[in-house]
Write an enzyme that holds these catalytic residues in place. Structure first.
Site, PDB file in Angstrom:
ATOM      1  N   GLY A  14      -1.250  13.233   0.514  1.00 32.20           N
ATOM      2  CA  GLY A  14      -2.304  13.670  -0.407  1.00 32.20           C
ATOM      3  C   GLY A  14      -1.883  13.896  -1.849  1.00 32.20           C
ATOM      4  N   SER A  15      -0.741  13.295  -2.260  1.00 33.95           N
ATOM      5  CA  SER A  15      -0.336  13.541  -3.654  1.00 33.95           C
ATOM      6  C   SER A  15      -1.264  12.815  -4.636  1.00 33.95           C
ATOM      7  CB  SER A  15       1.122  13.146  -3.879  1.00 33.95           C
ATOM      8  OG  SER A  15       1.295  11.764  -3.785  1.00 33.95           O
ATOM      9  N   ASN A  16      -1.822  11.688  -4.237  1.00 31.95           N
ATOM     10  CA  ASN A  16      -2.784  11.007  -5.126  1.00 31.95           C
ATOM     11  C   ASN A  16      -4.106  11.770  -5.200  1.00 31.95           C
ATOM     12  OD1 ASN A  16      -1.759   8.397  -6.379  1.00 31.95           O
ATOM     13  ND2 ASN A  16      -1.028   8.194  -4.262  1.00 31.95           N
ATOM     14  N   ARG A  71     -13.861  -0.390  15.131  1.00 31.33           N
ATOM     15  CA  ARG A  71     -13.577  -0.270  13.702  1.00 31.33           C
ATOM     16  C   ARG A  71     -14.879  -0.213  12.883  1.00 31.33           C
ATOM     17  NH1 ARG A  71      -8.941  -0.505  11.441  1.00 31.33           N
ATOM     18  NH2 ARG A  71      -7.885  -1.647  13.096  1.00 31.33           N
ATOM     19  N   MET A  96      -4.502   5.199   5.699  1.00 29.89           N
ATOM     20  CA  MET A  96      -3.739   4.258   6.517  1.00 29.89           C
ATOM     21  C   MET A  96      -4.600   3.642   7.626  1.00 29.89           C
ATOM     22  SD  MET A  96      -0.984   4.311   4.915  1.00 29.89           S
ATOM     23  CE  MET A  96       0.145   3.429   5.982  1.00 29.89           C
ATOM     24  N   ILE A  98      -7.307   0.149   8.220  1.00 30.28           N
ATOM     25  CA  ILE A  98      -7.951  -1.025   7.622  1.00 30.28           C
ATOM     26  C   ILE A  98      -9.451  -0.811   7.647  1.00 30.28           C
ATOM     27  CG2 ILE A  98      -8.373  -3.503   7.946  1.00 30.28           C
ATOM     28  CD1 ILE A  98      -5.463  -3.695   8.943  1.00 30.28           C
ATOM     29  N   ASN A 113      -8.251   0.947  -4.107  1.00 31.25           N
ATOM     30  CA  ASN A 113      -7.059   1.311  -3.347  1.00 31.25           C
ATOM     31  C   ASN A 113      -5.871   1.369  -4.309  1.00 31.25           C
ATOM     32  OD1 ASN A 113      -5.355   1.687  -1.019  1.00 31.25           O
ATOM     33  ND2 ASN A 113      -4.750  -0.464  -1.182  1.00 31.25           N
ATOM     34  N   HIS A 115      -1.744   0.808  -4.354  1.00 34.53           N
ATOM     35  CA  HIS A 115      -0.691   0.210  -3.526  1.00 34.53           C
ATOM     36  C   HIS A 115       0.641   0.289  -4.279  1.00 34.53           C
ATOM     37  CE1 HIS A 115       1.027  -2.343  -0.452  1.00 34.53           C
ATOM     38  NE2 HIS A 115       1.617  -3.005  -1.423  1.00 34.53           N
ATOM     39  N   ASP A 151      -4.949  -5.535   0.684  1.00 32.59           N
ATOM     40  CA  ASP A 151      -4.253  -5.490  -0.609  1.00 32.59           C
ATOM     41  C   ASP A 151      -4.491  -6.746  -1.455  1.00 32.59           C
ATOM     42  OD1 ASP A 151      -3.191  -2.993   0.112  1.00 32.59           O
ATOM     43  OD2 ASP A 151      -1.452  -3.909   1.060  1.00 32.59           O
TER      44      ASP A 151
HETATM   45  C1  GRF Z   1       1.111   5.993  -1.871  1.00 33.25           C
HETATM   46  O1  GRF Z   1       2.395   5.470  -2.083  1.00 33.25           O
HETATM   47  C2  GRF Z   1       0.078   4.905  -2.010  1.00 33.25           C
HETATM   48  O2  GRF Z   1       0.431   3.916  -2.923  1.00 33.25           O
HETATM   49  C3  GRF Z   1       0.034   4.321  -0.618  1.00 33.25           C
HETATM   50  O3  GRF Z   1       0.217   5.423   0.242  1.00 33.25           O
HETATM   51  C4  GRF Z   1       0.913   6.454  -0.443  1.00 33.25           C
HETATM   52  C5  GRF Z   1       0.046   7.663  -0.358  1.00 33.25           C
HETATM   53  O4  GRF Z   1       0.639   8.824  -0.839  1.00 33.25           O
HETATM   54  N1  GRF Z   1      -1.199   3.603  -0.420  1.00 33.25           N
HETATM   55  P1  GRF Z   1      -0.189  10.177  -0.953  1.00 33.25           P
HETATM   56  O5  GRF Z   1      -0.797  10.470   0.435  1.00 33.25           O
HETATM   57  O6  GRF Z   1      -1.268   9.992  -1.983  1.00 33.25           O
HETATM   58  O7  GRF Z   1       0.809  11.207  -1.348  1.00 33.25           O
END
Ligand code: GRF
Length: 210
Positions: A14-16, A71, A96, A98, A113, A115, A151
């Protein structure tokens, strides 16, 4: 100013998600996180969202195994949640799983997304390790719109990151992650400002370039 309603999909750290929330709080991203949806329970991303008063919904993938197409069935449920919260832009932030056409069609050019490589190099899992294994000197990160191919969608923003001698997947990931945290909020801001124009594979940013 009008704010864009976000639905953020998460599976792990969850850092993003945090970078988005901080960008909103700092006033640099004209958006609001309407809902955080997780396919995993008790992961740091969901805990962070809960602690920060964000609406969270856990959708258990096991709850749809009886369907002939689990799905799609799962994504139809997800779509209902996004509609209920009037989500305009969906962000896959370390999600994580699809996504199926059920979701992709409903949110065409409205789902992003992030990546950890310079696409189209090193798509899929373990992108940082792939870059190291290939001996790449430069890697980076990419924000793209989501289409059917994993991707593969139109690229919105990219940031190059050098690969250093002696890098491990961990050290390279950390260097890339710092850039992800700048790039994703920036892409959301451009969307919220109505500055992204998609033509085929190309995303033009209004007010940049010729
Ligand atoms: C990140 O490296 C992102 O590019 C990839 O999964 C990771 C997620 O990190 N898709 P976080 O959960 O946002 O910390």
């Amino acid at each position: 100013m009008r704010v864009t309603q976000l639905g953020v999909l998460v599976s792990g750290r969850g850092s993003n998600l945090r970078a988005i929330a901080e960008g909103i709080e700092a006033g640099t991203v004209p958006a609001r996180i309407a809902v955080v949806v997780g396919n995993k329970h008790n992961v740091p991303a969901m805990e962070y969202a809960g602690r920060h008063g964000l609406k969270t919904v856990f959708l258990d993938p096991k709850s749809v195994t009886s369907s002939t197409d689990p799905r799609r069935a799962y994504d139809r449920k997800l779509l209902r949640v996004l509609n209920e919260h009037r989500v305009e832009l969906v962000i896959l932030a370390g999600y994580m799983r699809i996504v199926s056409s059920a979701l992709i069609e409903a949110y065409a050019s409205r789902m992003m997304n992030i990546h950890p490589s310079l696409l189209p190099s090193f798509p899929g899992l373990d992108a940082q390790q792939q870059a190291l294994d290939h001996g790449a000197k430069i890697s980076g990160c990419t924000v793209h719109f989501v289409t059917e191919g994993v991707d593969e969608g139109p690229i919105i923003l990219q940031q190059a990151v050098p690969v250093h001698e002696g890098d491990t997947a961990e050290t390279l990931s950390e260097r890339i992650l710092n850039e992800e945290h700048q790039l994703l909020p920036q892409a959301i801001r451009l969307f919220a400002e109505g500055r992204l124009r998609v033509t085929g594979r190309t995303v033009r940013i209004d007010g940049e370039g010729a």
